[in-house]
Motif scaffolding. Structure first.
Motif, short mmCIF file in Angstrom:
data_model
loop_
_atom_site.label_atom_id
_atom_site.label_comp_id
_atom_site.label_asym_id
_atom_site.label_seq_id
_atom_site.Cartn_x
_atom_site.Cartn_y
_atom_site.Cartn_z
N ALA A 148 5.84 -0.06 6.90
CA ALA A 148 5.24 0.58 5.97
C ALA A 148 5.02 0.86 4.54
N THR A 149 6.37 0.68 4.04
CA THR A 149 5.93 0.41 2.22
C THR A 149 5.04 -0.18 2.13
N ARG A 150 4.57 -1.44 2.15
CA ARG A 150 4.16 -2.30 1.81
C ARG A 150 2.98 -0.99 1.47
N LYS A 151 1.97 -1.00 2.54
CA LYS A 151 0.79 0.19 3.61
C LYS A 151 0.77 1.29 2.63
N LEU A 152 2.05 2.00 2.18
CA LEU A 152 1.53 2.71 1.65
C LEU A 152 1.31 2.10 -0.34
N LYS A 153 2.30 1.57 -0.79
CA LYS A 153 2.05 1.45 -2.12
C LYS A 153 0.66 0.26 -1.90
N SER A 154 0.40 -0.03 -1.07
CA SER A 154 -1.53 -1.03 -1.62
C SER A 154 -2.31 -0.06 -1.48
N HIS A 155 -2.08 1.02 -0.20
CA HIS A 155 -2.90 2.61 -0.19
C HIS A 155 -3.03 2.82 -1.66
N TRP A 156 -2.68 3.66 -2.39
CA TRP A 156 -1.68 4.18 -3.44
C TRP A 156 -2.33 3.12 -4.62
N PHE A 163 -5.04 4.63 -8.28
CA PHE A 163 -4.08 4.78 -9.63
C PHE A 163 -3.36 3.16 -10.25
N PRO A 164 -4.69 2.44 -11.19
CA PRO A 164 -3.87 1.31 -11.52
C PRO A 164 -2.71 1.12 -12.14
N GLU A 165 -1.97 2.67 -12.63
CA GLU A 165 -0.70 2.66 -13.10
C GLU A 165 0.08 3.81 -12.35
N LEU A 166 0.42 3.20 -11.59
CA LEU A 166 1.08 3.51 -9.83
C LEU A 166 2.73 3.32 -10.51
N GLU A 167 3.25 4.70 -9.59
CA GLU A 167 5.21 4.15 -9.95
C GLU A 167 5.41 4.92 -8.72
N ASN A 194 -3.99 9.07 4.58
CA ASN A 194 -4.82 8.19 4.21
C ASN A 194 -5.76 9.27 2.77
N ASN A 195 -6.00 10.21 3.11
CA ASN A 195 -6.83 10.91 2.33
C ASN A 195 -5.76 11.40 1.15
N TYR A 196 -4.91 12.09 0.91
CA TYR A 196 -3.85 12.07 -0.45
C TYR A 196 -4.18 11.67 -1.52
N PRO A 197 -3.66 10.25 -1.73
CA PRO A 197 -4.63 9.22 -3.23
C PRO A 197 -5.88 9.69 -3.61
N LYS A 198 -6.62 10.05 -3.23
CA LYS A 198 -8.48 10.19 -3.77
C LYS A 198 -8.35 11.34 -3.56
N ARG A 199 -7.44 12.57 -3.07
CA ARG A 199 -7.73 13.77 -3.88
C ARG A 199 -7.13 14.23 -4.70
N VAL A 239 -2.01 7.37 -18.53
CA VAL A 239 -0.64 8.48 -17.64
C VAL A 239 -0.14 7.86 -16.68
N SER A 240 0.82 7.20 -16.36
CA SER A 240 1.34 6.59 -14.37
C SER A 240 1.26 7.79 -13.80
N VAL A 241 1.53 7.67 -12.29
CA VAL A 241 1.19 8.60 -11.62
C VAL A 241 2.75 8.26 -10.17
#
Length: 387
Positions: free
Chosen positions: A29-37, A41-45, A231-236, A251-253
């Motif tokens: 689940a962690t890898r799926k969430l990370k990959s999706h966001w 977002f190129p600068e994701l934390e 699934n829609n969260y990061p896009k919005r 700017v990191s998200v």
């Protein structure tokens, strides 16, 4: 389901009650969430929320997967440091930060997300005393269920007052923090918060290093289509940040998930203490104290069933399931299907117990449930890490 429960209960049949954490499912689940966001977002934390589940095998998995840590106390900060998180990858949140906690956080280079102007003043005073510059971000108050601004975070006026305090003391604002609620069934709460603070964001968007949009992403117990919302969260969010003029390449998200990474992959298994009938329905009381299941009666999407599981064609009845505490509202499950050949040797399995349930497990009446962690298909034991 990754775990074969019927086999596990044979191994642990003598235990009255225990938790099972499926670390393999959490990793997936962690890898799926990370990959999706990261796609948006190129600068994701991703800062994992320690308060949702701080078992060492879980938190060290988050470190191994490249996440940061989100903490709300000195205890959690020290757990994160002990797990191997560097100070620069730890966020210190929460509305209450004690002076010794603030001093420790400053000394370790931890990001302090200030809740109010008085807290900003205290951080500045302590940093001046120990002669170490703090890493300060501001939490901004968001609308709470359409009733007005939440008691958490800063208002617009408090934001400007706090920003002036930093400028007067030669300090830099590192970031902004938003948290719009828990188990949010819509992205609109956060989008509206970003729009509400558009002037404040515009004022600092070229100097801050990150925007932390908090947590609150719905798990399966949120009474919505959690998969669709998440699934829609990061896009919005990307659309909203770009609209505000945020350069997401600079700017990191930051997101602060906890529940959605752990809740659905933990299970409480309990023995049956008694079965009786009241008002034409069966009443089952389990061995585990009900305080080990947080607000189960409000989580309609939790499931509970009898194990070992029977064949589908077997005759069934209905039962209400209660914990062992001495109050009427100690409800575990309502109208649960049970086989007519129910035995006192059977167990009750309750799903979605992998997050705050474990953290809130009480030894008020009896010992806490043992913790069994499944990793790479093998069973391990872990320990609670209470403050």
């Amino acid at each position: 389901m990754a775990i074969e429960f019927n086999d596990l209960i044979k191994t642990h049949n003598k235990e009255n009650y225990y938790y099972i954490m499926d670390l393999d499912a959490i990793r997936k689940a962690t890898r799926k969430l990370k990959s999706h966001w990261e796609y948006f977002f190129p600068e994701l934390e991703i800062a994992y929320s320690y308060k949702s589940n701080n078992l060492s095998m879980v938190t060290k998995l988050m470190l191994f997967e490249g996440l940061s840590a989100e903490t709300v106390s000195l205890h959690e900060i020290k757990l994160a440091l002990d797990d191997g998180f560097a100070g620069e990858f730890i966020y210190f949140d929460g509305p209450v930060k004690l002076n010794n906690e603030i001093e420790f956080a400053i000394s370790k280079g931890i990001k302090i997300q200030c809740d109010n102007t008085l807290e900003v003043e205290r951080v500045i005073l302590i940093s001046n005393h120990i002669k170490v510059k703090p890493k300060i971000s501001f939490r901004l108050s968001t609308d709470y269920k359409s009733t007005g601004l939440s008691r958490f975070g800063m208002s617009r006026d408090e934001f400007h007052e706090s920003l002036l305090l930093l400028q007067e003391n030669g300090l830099h604002l590192c970031g902004l923090h938003f948290h719009s609620g828990s188990n949010l069934t819509s992205h609109d709460y956060l989008i509206k918060a970003l729009e509400y603070y558009s002037n404040e964001i515009s004022k600092v968007k070229d100097i801050i290093h990150f925007i932390d949009i908090g947590g609150g992403y719905p798990a399966s117990t949120a009474n919505c289509d959690a998969v669709l919302v998440n699934n829609n969260y990061p896009k919005r969010v990307r659309e909203a940040l770009l609209k505000q003029g945020i350069d997401i390449n600079k700017v990191s998200v930051v997101i602060e998930p906890g529940r959605i990474l752990t809740e659905d992959y933990g299970y409480l298994i309990s023995g049956i203490a008694s079965v009786k009938e009241r008002n034409d329905i069966n009443i089952i009381t389990i061995s585990a104290p009900g305080t080990n299941v947080r607000s189960a009666q409000y989580h309609n999407n939790r499931f509970a069933f009898i194990i070992p599981q029977r064949e589908e064609c077997i005759e069934t009845s209905l039962a209400h399931v209660f914990g062992s505490n001495c109050y009427e509202s100690d409800i575990i499950a309502m109208n649960m299907s049970i086989p007519v050949d129910l035995s006192i040797d059977d167990k009750v399995l309750i799903s979605s117990c992998g997050s705050y349930d474990i953290m809130n497990s009480s030894s008020w009446i009896r010992s806490k449930p043992k913790l069994i962690v499944i990793s790479n298909g093998e069973c391990f034991h872990d320990n609670y890490r209470p403050a």
